[in-house]
Write a protein that holds these residues in place. Structure first.
Motif, PDB file in Angstrom:
ATOM      1  N   UNK A 221       0.978  -1.276  -0.077  1.00  0.00           N
ATOM      2  CA  UNK A 221      -0.033   0.103   0.186  1.00  0.00           C
ATOM      3  C   UNK A 221       0.963   1.313   0.151  1.00  0.00           C
ATOM      4  N   UNK A 222       0.947   2.213  -1.051  1.00  0.00           N
ATOM      5  CA  UNK A 222       1.415   3.282  -1.169  1.00  0.00           C
ATOM      6  C   UNK A 222       0.434   4.627  -0.940  1.00  0.00           C
ATOM      7  N   UNK A 223       0.735   5.331   0.352  1.00  0.00           N
ATOM      8  CA  UNK A 223       0.024   6.604   0.591  1.00  0.00           C
ATOM      9  C   UNK A 223       0.653   7.566   0.147  1.00  0.00           C
ATOM     10  N   UNK A 224       0.093   8.743  -0.409  1.00  0.00           N
ATOM     11  CA  UNK A 224       0.649   9.581  -1.255  1.00  0.00           C
ATOM     12  C   UNK A 224       0.395  11.040  -0.813  1.00  0.00           C
ATOM     13  N   UNK A 225       1.047  12.171  -0.660  1.00  0.00           N
ATOM     14  CA  UNK A 225       0.496  13.432  -0.176  1.00  0.00           C
ATOM     15  C   UNK A 225       1.350  14.418  -1.023  1.00  0.00           C
ATOM     16  N   UNK A 226       0.469  15.466  -1.425  1.00  0.00           N
ATOM     17  CA  UNK A 226       1.043  16.535  -2.311  1.00  0.00           C
ATOM     18  C   UNK A 226       1.695  17.501  -1.119  1.00  0.00           C
ATOM     19  N   UNK A 227       2.903  17.816  -1.228  1.00  0.00           N
ATOM     20  CA  UNK A 227       3.676  18.712  -0.205  1.00  0.00           C
ATOM     21  C   UNK A 227       3.033  19.838  -0.232  1.00  0.00           C
ATOM     22  N   UNK A 228       2.652  20.523   0.990  1.00  0.00           N
ATOM     23  CA  UNK A 228       2.371  22.087   0.838  1.00  0.00           C
ATOM     24  C   UNK A 228       1.042  22.419   0.297  1.00  0.00           C
ATOM     25  N   UNK A 229       0.237  21.524   0.111  1.00  0.00           N
ATOM     26  CA  UNK A 229      -0.855  21.825  -0.667  1.00  0.00           C
ATOM     27  C   UNK A 229      -1.725  23.067  -0.223  1.00  0.00           C
TER      28      UNK A 229
END
Length: 469
Positions: free
Chosen positions: A342-350
């Motif tokens: 499972x890969x969880x991804x977050x857009x930085x400083x969104x």
């Protein structure tokens, strides 16, 4: 070219007699054929439709009687009218031949009027028997067809059942279902008995004048002899020797046709075939309507289900759908002893990007990033928007090494991609957290998500624009 005249086969070692009888039969409207040796009989019967056999009972070695006995044992030929021709010991030959199943016996020298009368009588009896058996076969085929079409088949399978059963019931090589409206320039082939893989093929109706005429008129069209049919004049050579077009309606509107065809060597279609095919269409119409309704309803349900499971902004799966997929993939990995990452991804400083460039620009970034993930997705992978600026990718049968390669590739793709509008690009980075099942920290779908989330937090706390596992 198929001949409508009855085909009479003359098997006689006396070639002069055979030629004389052949000429006589031709002059009286029959289609004669001849053999002087019995060795070619089996091949002849297998390749030609014979309506009556004129058999020399004086063939050497009593071969004539042997042939007669063999024919009567063969189910394919036991009803073939056989007129024995005796040249010596007529009474004895007649008794023996009739005992073996001959339809009649005539003596040489023959009397022309007597021979023609006997041929007419036995052909008439043979035709009546064959017609009765054909009707019985058609009824049996119709019963079988109705049994199949009354099941809940999807339209594509139903159409294939219909063309296959109609072709089998009528013993013809080609039957098709075509959908089209009166006056249409193109029609759609829904199914064809000669090619089960053929469906949804659009064709020019101008190539099929019989279909155009039947569609426009709404009436059954029978072409018993394509070679002499005026509507085919000037067209390219036809493989079809006879055809039958039967329009059908769905909910009171003309919707298409059944198109039946024969080729060289096949008996031509006739009025009896119309009766059988009309019964089929009458019985099939409600089943076709039901199948199409069911397909339409299923399509609407699929669309509603897709809307319920799809994130409206990105078109990816939403959180609800992800939960179902995650449970299924964990169960599959457990059952087959494989791994799942499972890969969880977050857009930085969104949030800062949103505040600086506006929510419309932020939405565009999310949409563009979703498309980037979709391009990297394998057929077995699951990509979802988890919420806000967070995304989740499930990688079945992918362990730690494969997951790291995936994370590194996504980081490179993002660093090289242009987000925002072409004239005002917006630089972004992402952070990724990886979790792989099975693991002592990930024993089910929920704990696998938590592991990936913890590793995502580590990536962000370590400076962002990186992954952690």
């Amino acid at each position: 070219m198929w001949s409508l005249a009855p085909h009479v086969l003359i098997l006689d070692q006396d070639r002069t007699f055979a030629r004389t009888v052949s000429r006589l039969l031709s002059e009286n409207g029959y289609d004669p054929g001849g053999l002087s040796e019995p060795t070619g009989l089996d091949e002849y019967l297998a390749t030609r439709t014979v309506d009556l056999l004129l058999l020399d009972l004086s063939l050497p070695g009593e071969e004539g009687f042997t042939i007669l006995e063999r024919l009567r044992r063969d189910r394919a030929y036991r009803d073939l009218p056989v007129l024995g021709v005796a040249s010596s010991a007529v009474e004895e030959a007649s008794v023996r031949a009739l005992g073996l199943g001959a339809s009649d016996v005539i003596a040489k020298p023959i009397r022309v009027r007597e021979l023609l009368a006997r041929i007419r009588t036995h052909l008439r009896a043979g035709r009546a028997l064959n017609q009765a058996r054909a009707e019985a076969r058609s009824q049996a085929a119709l019963v079988e067809l109705l049994r199949e079409i009354n099941t809940n088949l999807p339209p594509r399978e139903l159409f294939q059942v219909l063309v296959r059963q109609v072709a089998a019931g009528l013993r013809i090589p080609r039957c098709s279902i075509l959908f089209g409206r009166p006056g249409a320039e193109r029609i759609t082939v829904a199914a064809a008995s000669e090619n089960p893989m053929l469906h949804d093929l659009s064709v020019d109706v101008g190539r099929y004048p019989e279909i155009r005429r039947a569609l426009d008129s709404g009436e059954v069209l029978l072409v018993s002899d394509a070679a002499s049919e005026p509507m085919y004049q000037g067209m390219h050579a036809q493989e079809t020797t006879s055809s039958l077009v039967l329009p059908f309606s769905l909910r009171g509107e003309r919707a298409g046709v059944f198109f039946l065809r024969t080729g060289a060597g096949d008996p031509p279609l006739d009025d009896a075939d119309i009766r059988f095919a009309e019964k089929v269409i009458e019985s099939a119409a409600s089943a076709m309507e039901k199948a199409l309704d069911h397909e339409s309803q299923s399509r609407r349900e699929d669309e509603m289900r897709q809307l319920a499971e799809t994130d409206p902004l990105t078109g990816l799966l939403n959180r609800r759908a992800l939960d179902d997929k995650l449970r299924q993939e964990v169960e599959r990995a457990s059952r087959y002893g494989t791994v799942l990452t499972c890969v969880m991804i977050d857009v930085d400083h969104f949030k800062q990007t949103n505040d600086t460039y506006g929510h419309q620009a932020g939405d565009r970034i999310l949409t563009q990033f979703a498309e980037l993930l979709r391009r990297e997705q394998r057929s077995v992978d699951v990509v979802a928007r988890y919420g806000g600026e967070e995304f989740v990718v499930l990688l079945p049968e992918t362990g730690n090494a494969g997951a790291r390669l995936f994370a590194e590739r996504i980081l490179r793709r993002v660093s090289n991609a242009a987000f925002g509008e072409p004239d005002t690009p917006i630089p972004i980075t992402i952070s990724l957290g990886l979790g792989t099942y099975p693991d002592e920290r990930a024993v089910d779908g929920e704990s696998l998500l938590r592991l990936a989330d913890r590793n995502l937090l580590r990536a962000k706390s370590d400076g962002r624009n990186r992954y952690r596992d």
